[in-house]
Design an enzyme around this catalytic site. Structure first.
Site, PDB file in Angstrom:
ATOM      1  N   TYR A 144       1.029  -1.579   0.130  1.00  0.00           N
ATOM      2  CA  TYR A 144       0.133   0.241  -0.132  1.00  0.00           C
ATOM      3  C   TYR A 144       0.869   0.683   0.067  1.00  0.00           C
ATOM      4  CZ  TYR A 144      -3.454   3.131   2.102  1.00  0.00           C
ATOM      5  OH  TYR A 144      -4.231   4.639   2.216  1.00  0.00           O
ATOM      6  N   ASP A 239       8.855   3.005  -1.439  1.00  0.00           N
ATOM      7  CA  ASP A 239       8.069   3.399   0.010  1.00  0.00           C
ATOM      8  C   ASP A 239       8.811   3.090   1.003  1.00  0.00           C
ATOM      9  OD1 ASP A 239       4.613   3.391   0.123  1.00  0.00           O
ATOM     10  OD2 ASP A 239       6.504   3.798   1.764  1.00  0.00           O
ATOM     11  N   LYS A 267       5.445   9.826   8.511  1.00  0.00           N
ATOM     12  CA  LYS A 267       5.144   9.145   9.707  1.00  0.00           C
ATOM     13  C   LYS A 267       6.325   9.686  10.552  1.00  0.00           C
ATOM     14  CE  LYS A 267       2.963   5.012   8.114  1.00  0.00           C
ATOM     15  NZ  LYS A 267       1.667   4.984   8.637  1.00  0.00           N
TER      16      LYS A 267
HETATM   17  P1  KE4 Z   1      -0.613   8.385   5.365  1.00  0.00           P
HETATM   18  O1  KE4 Z   1      -1.199   9.306   3.266  1.00  0.00           O
HETATM   19  O2  KE4 Z   1      -1.258   7.344   4.782  1.00  0.00           O
HETATM   20  O3  KE4 Z   1       0.637   9.521   4.915  1.00  0.00           O
HETATM   21  O4  KE4 Z   1       0.390   7.400   3.855  1.00  0.00           O
HETATM   22  C1  KE4 Z   1      -0.046   6.682   3.764  1.00  0.00           C
HETATM   23  C2  KE4 Z   1       1.368   4.997   3.168  1.00  0.00           C
HETATM   24  C3  KE4 Z   1       2.286   5.313   2.309  1.00  0.00           C
HETATM   25  N1  KE4 Z   1       2.788   4.109   2.592  1.00  0.00           N
HETATM   26  C4  KE4 Z   1       3.617   3.356   3.280  1.00  0.00           C
HETATM   27  C5  KE4 Z   1       4.085   1.876   2.843  1.00  0.00           C
HETATM   28  C6  KE4 Z   1       1.953   3.280   4.430  1.00  0.00           C
HETATM   29  O5  KE4 Z   1       1.585   2.302   5.187  1.00  0.00           O
HETATM   30  C7  KE4 Z   1       1.244   4.214   4.749  1.00  0.00           C
HETATM   31  C8  KE4 Z   1       0.503   4.751   5.401  1.00  0.00           C
HETATM   32  N2  KE4 Z   1       0.342   3.693   6.486  1.00  0.00           N
HETATM   33  C9  KE4 Z   1      -1.213   3.434   6.915  1.00  0.00           C
HETATM   34  C10 KE4 Z   1      -1.083   2.019   8.158  1.00  0.00           C
HETATM   35  N3  KE4 Z   1      -1.394   0.400   7.233  1.00  0.00           N
HETATM   36  C11 KE4 Z   1      -1.281   4.484   8.091  1.00  0.00           C
HETATM   37  C12 KE4 Z   1      -3.287   4.086   8.547  1.00  0.00           C
HETATM   38  C13 KE4 Z   1      -4.511   5.079   7.545  1.00  0.00           C
HETATM   39  O6  KE4 Z   1      -4.808   4.229   7.026  1.00  0.00           O
HETATM   40  O7  KE4 Z   1      -5.262   5.289   8.571  1.00  0.00           O
END
Ligand code: KE4
Length: 430
Positions: A144, A239, A267
């Site tokens: 993801y 990523d 993060k």
């Molecule tokens: P954000 O757009 O949520 O800041 O980041 C997206 C993203 C991109 N790449 C990786 C490897 C990620 O894990 C994420 C976001 N992770 C999720 C957890 N599975 C955030 C939690 C959520 O979606 O509420």
């Protein structure tokens, strides 16, 4: 465990937000039941509005390597807030944080701050296409990279595994150039390049996958991606939104010794404030506006609050021995999970990389997204609820990773190991 007030407030939340949440995983739909409502966090603990305490192994899905409300981060935010919360103009905190990031991630010859991992994902895909003049992108099942249309593709059928929309609202046209391969299967990538190598702009991968539980790369996999992309003139994008600073202070690229062309971060670099970043080779990044023709922008990019939260977090995190302490706690947790499952005769695959961990109730090794599908999700859900009742909060989905902070050292990990048995007893009851 009393949850009256949480129940009341969640009902109210549902009158404002779809499912009562501002991000789907928080709704507990995967594990069942209702989420508790947080009142505050401190160190390794979350406290809900009914006065219950939980050891928190989500840590805001990764950012909080120091735990909640670390004094250094709070002080930095307090000081900066009195100087202004956003300028929409250049300020020195941006370069200060970039300096630290580049010390730990030398592959980021140039970088840009954004406000989420999703933004970083959108930007690196557009940049890779703009730089190479090619359209196709290779991603991996189970990885993801945020919710940009182009990356919400699932494996189609047939050799090419042409991307199909992975959610409603994404038109087939948005993912027709997104090809889907299998993590830990370099051959699945080679087949795509054999079929359309010169059209592929980039391969994007979570070098350690944290979005379908934890998937650890086989030793040669990431190096294979590096040589395949080099051979075909495609870019390699790591990523590291989740793995950055967590699997190693320099991320997976330092841990596995593979230098990507572009990297996504997020993060941890915001210490819990909205942030993302992307960067990499100078010749690629210089195609970005205002220097080049690839447009990307953001009102709050480089926001001073996020910058100082990231700076104070990383300066504590990189102090000698801190990261190693958090890795030690993570390893104690994984050993405890393995031993507890074995005592109950339950098949469990539990593993960690640095301060990220994951576990599946599975008889066989889990090395790809497809392997996760045969894990016992119901056992996980019973385990999750029993542990929550005992005061330990794991991710509310069998398909997420867990995160440890340095604050977990001491009472939090000791308490967790002492109550694991309750989780495994519940998991065993069919
Ligand atoms: P954000 O757009 O949520 O800041 O980041 C997206 C993203 C991109 N790449 C990786 C490897 C990620 O894990 C994420 C976001 N992770 C999720 C957890 N599975 C955030 C939690 C959520 O979606 O509420």
């Amino acid at each position: 465990m009393n949850s009256d007030r949480s129940h009341e407030l969640f009902a109210r939340a549902k009158t404002f937000f779809p499912g009562g949440v501002n991000s789907p995983v928080r709704a507990f739909r995967s594990v069942g039941g209702e989420p508790f409502i947080v009142k505050h966090g401190k160190g390794p603990f979350l406290f809900d509005v009914d006065g219950n305490r939980y050891v928190d192994y989500i840590n805001s899905w990764g950012p909080l390597v120091l735990g909640h409300a670390h004094p250094a981060v709070v002080a930095a935010l307090h000081e900066q807030a009195q100087l202004g919360t956003s300028y929409g103009a250049c300020h020195e905190r941006e370069a200060e944080l970039a300096q630290v990031v580049r010390e730990l991630f030398p592959s980021l010859e140039l970088m840009r701050f954004v406000n989420s991992g999703t933004e970083a994902g959108m930007a690196v895909i557009r940049l890779a296409r703009g730089f190479t003049g090619r359209r196709k992108i290779v991603k991996f099942e189970g990885c993801y990279h945020g919710h940009a249309d182009v990356l919400l593709a699932k494996a189609g059928s047939g050799v090419l595994t042409l991307g199909l929309p992975d959610c409603a609202g994404v038109p087939p046209s948005a993912v027709e150039d997104t090809l889907v391969a299998e993590f830990n299967n370099a051959e699945s990538v080679e087949r795509l390049f054999d079929a359309c190598g010169e059209e592929i702009a980039a391969v994007i991968v979570e070098p350690v996958v944290g979005n379908c539980g934890l998937l650890v790369p086989e030793p040669a996999f990431l190096k294979a991606l590096r040589s395949i992309t080099e051979k075909h003139g495609a870019l390699l994008i790591f990523d590291e939104v989740m793995t950055g600073f967590r699997v190693h202070l320099g991320g997976a690229q330092a841990l596995y010794g593979v230098r990507p062309d572009l990297t996504m971060l997020g993060k941890v670099i915001g210490g819990g404030l909205p942030v993302g970043a992307f960067g990499g080779r100078r010749d690629i990044m210089e195609r970005l506006a205002p220097l080049g023709p690839v447009y990307q922008a953001g009102t709050l990019s480089g926001n001073p609050l996020a910058m100082v939260a990231g700076l104070s977090t990383l300066s504590e995190w990189r102090k000698p021995g801190v990261f190693e302490r958090a890795v030690g706690v993570t390893e104690r947790l994984v050993e405890g999970l393995r031993a507890g499952a074995a005592n109950h005769g339950l098949p469990l695959v539990a593993q960690s990389v640095g301060t990220m961990f994951g576990f599946f109730f599975s008889e066989k090794p889990v090395r790809s997204y497809r392997d996760t599908l045969s894990a016992d999700k119901d056992a996980f859900n019973r385990f999750f609820h029993a542990m929550l009742e005992a005061g330990v909060y794991f991710a509310p989905s069998a398909f997420e990773a867990g995160f440890v902070s340095v604050a977990h050292d001491g009472e939090a990990i000791d308490f967790t190991l002492a109550v694991l048995d309750q989780g495994f007893r519940a998991a065993k009851q069919r």
